[in-house]
Structures are given as structure tokens and as C-alpha cells.
Scaffold this motif. Sequence first.
Motif, short mmCIF file in Angstrom:
data_model
loop_
_atom_site.label_atom_id
_atom_site.label_comp_id
_atom_site.label_asym_id
_atom_site.label_seq_id
_atom_site.Cartn_x
_atom_site.Cartn_y
_atom_site.Cartn_z
N PHE A 160 63.58 58.20 78.76
CA PHE A 160 62.15 57.94 78.93
C PHE A 160 61.52 58.99 79.84
CE2 PHE A 160 58.79 55.92 81.54
CZ PHE A 160 57.88 55.61 80.53
N ARG A 161 62.20 59.29 80.95
CA ARG A 161 61.70 60.29 81.88
C ARG A 161 61.53 61.64 81.20
NH1 ARG A 161 64.55 59.55 87.71
NH2 ARG A 161 64.49 57.30 87.79
N ASP A 162 62.57 62.03 80.45
CA ASP A 162 62.52 63.32 79.76
C ASP A 162 61.38 63.38 78.76
OD1 ASP A 162 64.77 64.06 81.21
OD2 ASP A 162 66.17 63.64 79.56
N ASP A 163 61.18 62.29 78.02
CA ASP A 163 60.09 62.24 77.03
C ASP A 163 58.73 62.37 77.69
OD1 ASP A 163 61.92 61.99 74.99
OD2 ASP A 163 61.66 59.80 74.78
N VAL A 164 58.51 61.65 78.78
CA VAL A 164 57.22 61.69 79.47
C VAL A 164 56.98 63.07 80.06
CG1 VAL A 164 55.84 60.69 81.33
CG2 VAL A 164 57.24 59.21 79.92
N VAL A 165 58.01 63.68 80.63
CA VAL A 165 57.87 65.02 81.20
C VAL A 165 57.52 66.02 80.10
CG1 VAL A 165 59.13 66.93 82.29
CG2 VAL A 165 59.29 64.62 83.24
N ASN A 166 58.18 65.93 78.96
CA ASN A 166 57.88 66.83 77.85
C ASN A 166 56.44 66.66 77.36
OD1 ASN A 166 60.33 68.16 77.75
ND2 ASN A 166 61.24 66.64 76.39
N ILE A 167 55.98 65.43 77.29
CA ILE A 167 54.60 65.18 76.87
C ILE A 167 53.63 65.76 77.89
CG2 ILE A 167 52.89 63.34 76.54
CD1 ILE A 167 55.22 61.71 75.25
N ALA A 168 53.94 65.59 79.17
CA ALA A 168 53.06 66.12 80.23
C ALA A 168 53.03 67.65 80.20
CB ALA A 168 53.52 65.62 81.59
N ARG A 169 54.16 68.26 79.94
CA ARG A 169 54.20 69.73 79.89
C ARG A 169 53.44 70.28 78.68
NH1 ARG A 169 60.34 71.56 81.38
NH2 ARG A 169 60.06 71.50 83.63
N ASN A 170 53.50 69.58 77.57
CA ASN A 170 52.88 70.05 76.33
C ASN A 170 51.56 69.34 76.04
OD1 ASN A 170 55.16 71.71 75.85
ND2 ASN A 170 56.25 69.95 75.04
N ARG A 171 50.87 68.92 77.08
CA ARG A 171 49.65 68.14 76.90
C ARG A 171 48.53 69.00 76.33
NH1 ARG A 171 50.36 68.96 82.41
NH2 ARG A 171 48.66 70.01 83.47
N GLU A 172 47.60 68.32 75.72
CA GLU A 172 46.42 68.96 75.14
C GLU A 172 45.50 69.44 76.25
OE1 GLU A 172 45.81 69.36 71.80
OE2 GLU A 172 47.81 68.52 71.45
N PRO A 173 44.73 70.49 76.00
CA PRO A 173 43.75 70.92 77.00
C PRO A 173 42.78 69.79 77.33
CG PRO A 173 43.96 72.55 75.25
CD PRO A 173 44.75 71.35 74.82
N GLY A 174 42.52 69.60 78.58
CA GLY A 174 41.61 68.54 79.01
C GLY A 174 42.31 67.23 79.34
N GLN A 175 43.55 67.08 78.91
CA GLN A 175 44.30 65.86 79.22
C GLN A 175 44.98 66.06 80.57
OE1 GLN A 175 47.43 64.93 76.45
NE2 GLN A 175 47.15 62.73 76.73
N THR A 176 44.83 65.09 81.46
CA THR A 176 45.35 65.23 82.82
C THR A 176 46.68 64.49 82.99
OG1 THR A 176 44.22 63.26 83.64
CG2 THR A 176 42.99 65.34 83.72
N ILE A 177 47.37 64.89 84.03
CA ILE A 177 48.62 64.22 84.41
C ILE A 177 48.34 62.75 84.71
CG2 ILE A 177 50.47 64.14 86.15
CD1 ILE A 177 50.79 66.53 84.38
N THR A 178 47.21 62.48 85.35
CA THR A 178 46.82 61.11 85.68
C THR A 178 46.69 60.26 84.43
OG1 THR A 178 45.62 61.98 87.59
CG2 THR A 178 45.12 59.73 86.92
#
Length: 100
Positions: free
Chosen positions: A12-30
Amino acid sequence: MSTVVKAYPQEFRDDVVNIARNREPGQTITQIASDFGIAESCLCNWMRQTEVEAGARPGTTAAENAELREAKKRIRLLEQKNEVLHRAAAYLSQANLPGK
């Protein structure tokens, strides 16, 4: 009353980190953290630790932390054994004094 920290599976941690790293422009970590029901600081810590594990950031890896814990445990055990030996030597030296 103390709260118990909920541990998340590594997958789960790895998946969330990968999503956060590859996020769309304008999408925040929050926003990502909120979507997955975790604290922003938690996600930031996971991202930081992933960078440390990859060697992209200075710090101690999980393997190094485990090794340090084991070394500290061994040191404590050896210190306890050393104390027992000191006490035994002191006791035995008192028993061999003349006049007893």
C-alpha cells in the motif's frame, strides 16, 4: 488513553508513493493523502524513506536500522554479562582474603 498507530502494508505504501510521484499537474500531496485516508506528513515520510532506500537522499535505510537495533541489543547483553563477571570477581576476591 493512548492511540495505537495503524501500520500500513508495504505494498500500500509503495502504491501511494508511486501515485504521489507520478501525480497530475495541479494535484497536491495533501489531496493524494486525503484520498487514501492518511496524513500528509505520513505520505511525506514514506516518500522521503523511499528516496533514502533508493540512494537518492542521505539517511539510514531500513536494513541499516535493523542492523543498528541488533548491534545495540548485543551490546546491552554483553554489558550485562560484563557486569555479572565483575561482581563475581569481586565476590571471589573477598572470599580468598586471609583471615576469613
